[in-house]
Design a protein around this motif. Structure first.
Motif, PDB file in Angstrom:
ATOM      1  N   GLU A 130      34.305  -0.914  36.125  1.00 32.14           N
ATOM      2  CA  GLU A 130      35.326  -0.635  35.575  1.00 32.14           C
ATOM      3  C   GLU A 130      34.898  -0.222  34.074  1.00 32.14           C
ATOM      4  N   LYS A 131      34.089  -0.776  33.527  1.00 33.98           N
ATOM      5  CA  LYS A 131      33.525  -0.232  32.260  1.00 33.98           C
ATOM      6  C   LYS A 131      32.347   0.863  32.369  1.00 33.98           C
TER       7      LYS A 131
ATOM      8  N   VAL B  79      34.939   5.106  32.990  1.00 38.86           N
ATOM      9  CA  VAL B  79      36.141   5.448  32.035  1.00 38.86           C
ATOM     10  C   VAL B  79      36.827   6.223  32.619  1.00 38.86           C
ATOM     11  N   THR B  80      38.207   6.031  32.323  1.00 38.98           N
ATOM     12  CA  THR B  80      39.048   6.958  32.829  1.00 38.98           C
ATOM     13  C   THR B  80      40.280   7.019  31.820  1.00 38.98           C
ATOM     14  N   THR B  81      40.699   7.907  31.518  1.00 40.89           N
ATOM     15  CA  THR B  81      42.056   8.183  30.874  1.00 40.89           C
ATOM     16  C   THR B  81      43.304   8.135  31.490  1.00 40.89           C
TER      17      THR B  81
ATOM     18  N   ARG C 114      42.723   3.115  36.606  1.00 43.67           N
ATOM     19  CA  ARG C 114      42.374   2.125  35.937  1.00 43.67           C
ATOM     20  C   ARG C 114      42.082   0.787  36.580  1.00 43.67           C
TER      21      ARG C 114
END
Length: 118
Positions: A105-106, A109-111, A116
Motif C-alpha cells: 500500500e506504500k 500509491v494511488t489517487t 486505496r
C-alpha cells in the motif's frame, strides 16, 4: 453430539469417521470428529471423494517437560485434515505479507480512493 460423546474420554489424535449417502442426490458425505488435544474436538464435513481419512501428516506439539527440556510430540490426524490445516492460513499469510512485510500500500500509491488499501 454423538461424536463429542464418543471422543469425550480419549486422547488427542483420536478420530471418528461417519459416512452417509444423501438419498435424494446420491452424494456421499463424510463427517469427521477429531480430538485436537485432551479437551478440544474439531468437526469436519466433506464429500466422500474430498480426501482420505487415513493417517496423514501428524501435528507437532512442543512443550517443556518436568526438567525444562523442549519435547516434540507428534499427534496423528487424518490426511484430509492435514491438507486443510496446511492450506487454511494462506489468506492470512498473504495479508500479513502485503500489509507489513512488502508494504504494497506504500509502494503502489494511488489517487483514486476506491483503490486505496488503507
Amino acid at each position: 453430539k454423538f461424536i463429542e460423546e464418543q471422543l469425550k474420554d480419549t486422547v488427542g489424535g483420536t478420530k471418528i469417521v461417519l459416512k452417509a449417502t444423501c438419498p435424494e442426490t446420491g452424494l456421499g458425505l463424510v463427517a469427521i470428529g477429531y480430538k485436537y488435544n485432551n479437551s478440544k474436538v474439531l468437526f469436519f464435513v466433506s464429500n466422500d471423494d474430498a480426501g482420505s481419512t487415513t493417517d496423514g501428516e501428524p501435528y507437532h506439539i512442543k512443550f517443556s517437560d518436568q526438567y525444562g527440556n523442549v519435547v516434540d510430540r507428534q499427534i496423528s490426524r487424518p490426511e484430509i485434515i492435514s491438507k486443510f490445516f496446511a492450506q487454511s492460513n494462506c489468506v492470512d499469510v498473504h495479508n500479513q505479507l502485503r500489509q507489513y512485510g512488502l508494504r504494497l500500500e506504500k509502494k503502489w500509491v494511488t489517487t483514486k480512493p476506491f483503490f486505496r488499501l488503507h
